[in-house]
Write a protein that holds these residues in place. Structure first.
Motif, mmCIF file in Angstrom:
data_model
loop_
_atom_site.group_PDB
_atom_site.id
_atom_site.type_symbol
_atom_site.label_atom_id
_atom_site.label_comp_id
_atom_site.label_asym_id
_atom_site.label_seq_id
_atom_site.Cartn_x
_atom_site.Cartn_y
_atom_site.Cartn_z
ATOM 1 N N LYS A 127 36.906 118.649 -5.531
ATOM 2 C CA LYS A 127 36.315 118.871 -4.214
ATOM 3 C C LYS A 127 36.578 120.308 -3.783
ATOM 4 O O LYS A 127 37.674 120.825 -3.966
ATOM 5 N N THR B 61 32.918 121.751 5.826
ATOM 6 C CA THR B 61 31.723 121.392 5.062
ATOM 7 C C THR B 61 32.096 121.307 3.592
ATOM 8 O O THR B 61 32.641 122.260 3.022
ATOM 9 N N CYS C 70 31.366 121.307 -0.330
ATOM 10 C CA CYS C 70 30.404 121.906 -1.252
ATOM 11 C C CYS C 70 29.913 120.863 -2.251
ATOM 12 O O CYS C 70 30.604 119.881 -2.543
ATOM 13 N N ARG C 71 28.742 121.118 -2.787
ATOM 14 C CA ARG C 71 28.192 120.259 -3.835
ATOM 15 C C ARG C 71 28.320 120.984 -5.168
ATOM 16 O O ARG C 71 28.018 122.178 -5.276
ATOM 17 N N ARG C 72 28.759 120.260 -6.179
ATOM 18 C CA ARG C 72 28.865 120.866 -7.499
ATOM 19 C C ARG C 72 27.494 120.903 -8.161
ATOM 20 O O ARG C 72 26.762 119.905 -8.158
ATOM 21 N N ASN C 73 27.164 122.049 -8.732
ATOM 22 C CA ASN C 73 25.890 122.205 -9.435
ATOM 23 C C ASN C 73 26.061 121.720 -10.875
ATOM 24 O O ASN C 73 26.505 122.465 -11.752
ATOM 25 N N ARG C 74 25.706 120.481 -11.118
ATOM 26 C CA ARG C 74 25.898 119.903 -12.443
ATOM 27 C C ARG C 74 24.754 120.255 -13.394
ATOM 28 O O ARG C 74 24.837 119.996 -14.592
ATOM 29 N N TRP D 292 29.950 125.654 -7.283
ATOM 30 C CA TRP D 292 29.863 124.822 -6.080
ATOM 31 C C TRP D 292 29.072 125.585 -5.012
ATOM 32 O O TRP D 292 29.238 126.794 -4.866
ATOM 33 N N THR D 293 28.233 124.873 -4.272
ATOM 34 C CA THR D 293 27.422 125.532 -3.244
ATOM 35 C C THR D 293 27.438 124.723 -1.943
ATOM 36 O O THR D 293 27.654 123.511 -1.954
ATOM 37 N N ALA D 294 27.190 125.430 -0.861
ATOM 38 C CA ALA D 294 27.040 124.800 0.454
ATOM 39 C C ALA D 294 26.151 125.701 1.300
ATOM 40 O O ALA D 294 26.015 126.901 1.034
#
Length: 489
Positions: free
Chosen positions: A154, A170, A172-176, A186-188
């Protein structure tokens, strides 16, 4: 610490219907060795031809060093082969020498299509470092790289858009989809539509615990452009090479990206009291700007026996209202003691409504006290509702530390913004503590031109400098100019 260091490198490939593109990016940290330094990446692809790629400044790091980024996108549309794997070294050039980082003589290596890779010893790196939010920007995209060996599960951004009066988190989402073994991406996306500034730090969590990145103790910070205000007494057409100097003033306003200008001793031909707009010095300067501003000017009295002399406000923002008023006992246009002030109300994006006054008051013995009190009463009557901030700008004809200056200090409503930006300890003694001996500390301060801001205003000064000196744009008047920057508290 080394003078120039690699933080991360990206070597990635993308495709469109027409071509393939190879993107090379190099994130660097550099010592601040002068304004004119050059930061470069020296690189070669599969053809072995070495090329120089210039880096661009991004932001200041918390430890006083600087973030720089070099980027190039190469297309095979012309039929040329893409560079593939690259070898590279880093170079810092400055006045007095140059420094290389070539990985101990072996150079750095970025395999083809390897994506983002972190420098040795780094567990996490912010890849979206900037210092400015653009006008009209609604969202801020955050991109973070973590080392796969850390097995982060995370990454959370802790952020605030009101100087940490409140804060939010916030995830972040992992770019899989970015299949690579060198880093996890990871991006947000953070909303910044109404924000003047945004400050944040990063926290990534794994089974090994938490690791924080707060930019070496200072957090990451982006902001809109500050409000830049310039004050200058134009000396009522009394300068040699006057036309050249008017052009020099316009040049400074353009180059310094000034938003609001307050002029005093604005002159135009008397013309039997009817004036002559074409000869108005504020109007001439305004017409010579790359983008002329909104202008409001009015005159007070006959100056030097042949000019209508007055004051002016120029603004990049439209006037919500613009007014003028005598603050002197005399309103006789043939009396030098007749003093008029102009006022403009401006709605500054991301900052709110600000009332700006351009004033040229009399000397203490000629009525400063009554004029300043009338000006304050007028300004106070315009506060309330949307209006929180008042800027009293111009030539007040009272030296720092004098009886007139003490009148401002003792009133405890308005504060000297040049002093606030440059002499914090002295400013505190004068405007916060009211030390009995503060006058002695201003003995060598000969300023009579000021920006006074109401103590309860919503802005704060962030910088203040002197313009139109022998070293900065040259002399254009018998006064210097003062340029100050403001942002929300």
């Amino acid at each position: 610490m080394a003078a120039i260091e690699l933080l991360a490198v990206e070597n990635s490939l993308s495709r469109s219907k027409q071509a393939q593109y190879q993107v090379l990016q190099f994130w660097l940290v550099v010592e601040n060795r002068g304004y004119d330094k050059q930061v470069e990446v020296y690189w070669a692809g599969r053809d072995g031809v070495w090329q120089t790629l210039s880096a661009a400044y991004q932001a200041r790091r918390g430890d006083g060093r600087e973030y720089w980024l070099a980027r190039v996108s190469i297309s095979n549309r012309s039929g040329l082969a893409l560079p593939g794997a690259v070898n590279f070294a880093l170079r810092l050039r400055y006045d007095g020498g140059e420094i290389w980082d070539n990985n101990g003589g072996w150079n750095y290596h970025a395999p083809a299509r390897s994506g983002v890779a972190l420098a040795a010893g780094l567990a996490v790196q912010n890849l979206a470092i900037k210092q400015r939010l653009e006008a009209g920007q609604h969202y801020l995209q955050i991109k973070v790289a973590t080392r796969p060996a850390q097995a982060a599960d995370k990454v959370v951004i802790h952020w605030s858009d009101d100087n940490w009066r409140t804060s939010r988190q916030t995830a972040c989402r992992r770019n899989r989809r970015a299949k690579q073994h060198t880093a996890q991406i990871w991006t947000a996306r953070l909303p910044v539509e109404q924000a003047f500034a945004l400050e944040y730090c990063l926290c990534y969590r794994s089974k090994l615990g938490e690791v924080w990145d707060n930019n070496h103790g200072k957090n990451y910070r982006l902001s809109r452009e500050p409000l830049r205000v310039l004050i200058l007494n134009l000396h009522c057409y009394q300068e040699d090479r006057q036309d050249v100097k008017l052009s020099q003033i316009a040049k400074a306003i353009d180059e310094q990206a000034v938003d609001v200008v307050c002029f005093q001793e604005v002159a135009e031909h008397w013309n039997h009291g009817h004036g002559d707009w074409a000869s108005n010095s504020a109007n001439i300067i305004n017409r010579r700007l790359r983008r002329p501003m909104h202008i409001h000017t009015d005159w007070s009295h006959l100056g030097f026996d042949k000019y209508r002399e007055g004051v002016a406000i120029l603004s990049r923002y439209p006037f919500r209202q613009a007014r003028s008023r005598y603050v002197s006992d005399s309103q006789d246009p043939y009396s030098i003691h007749a003093r008029k002030v102009v006022m403009a109300q401006l709605d500054i994006p991301y900052m709110g409504v600000v009332n700006v006054y351009s004033a040229h008051l009399s000397w203490w013995e000629d009525g400063f006290q009554h004029q300043f009190e009338r000006l304050c009463a007028w300004a106070d009557s315009q506060l309330g509702g949307e209006v929180k901030t008042t800027l009293l700008c111009g030539d007040f004809n009272v030296a720092a530390g004098s009886a007139g200056y003490r009148l401002v200090v003792d009133g405890r409503r308005y504060e000297d913004q040049y002093l606030a930006a440059n002499q914090i300890g002295l400013f505190e003694k004068i405007f916060r503590v009211n030390d009995a001996h503060w006058q002695h500390l201003l003995a060598d301060d000969y300023r009579i031109d000021y920006i006074f801001m109401n103590k309860s205003g919503d802005l704060r000064v962030t910088s203040a400098r002197v313009l139109f000196t022998d070293w900065d744009y040259g002399r254009v008047s018998d006064h210097c100019g003062y340029l100050m920057s403001f942002e929300p508290k």
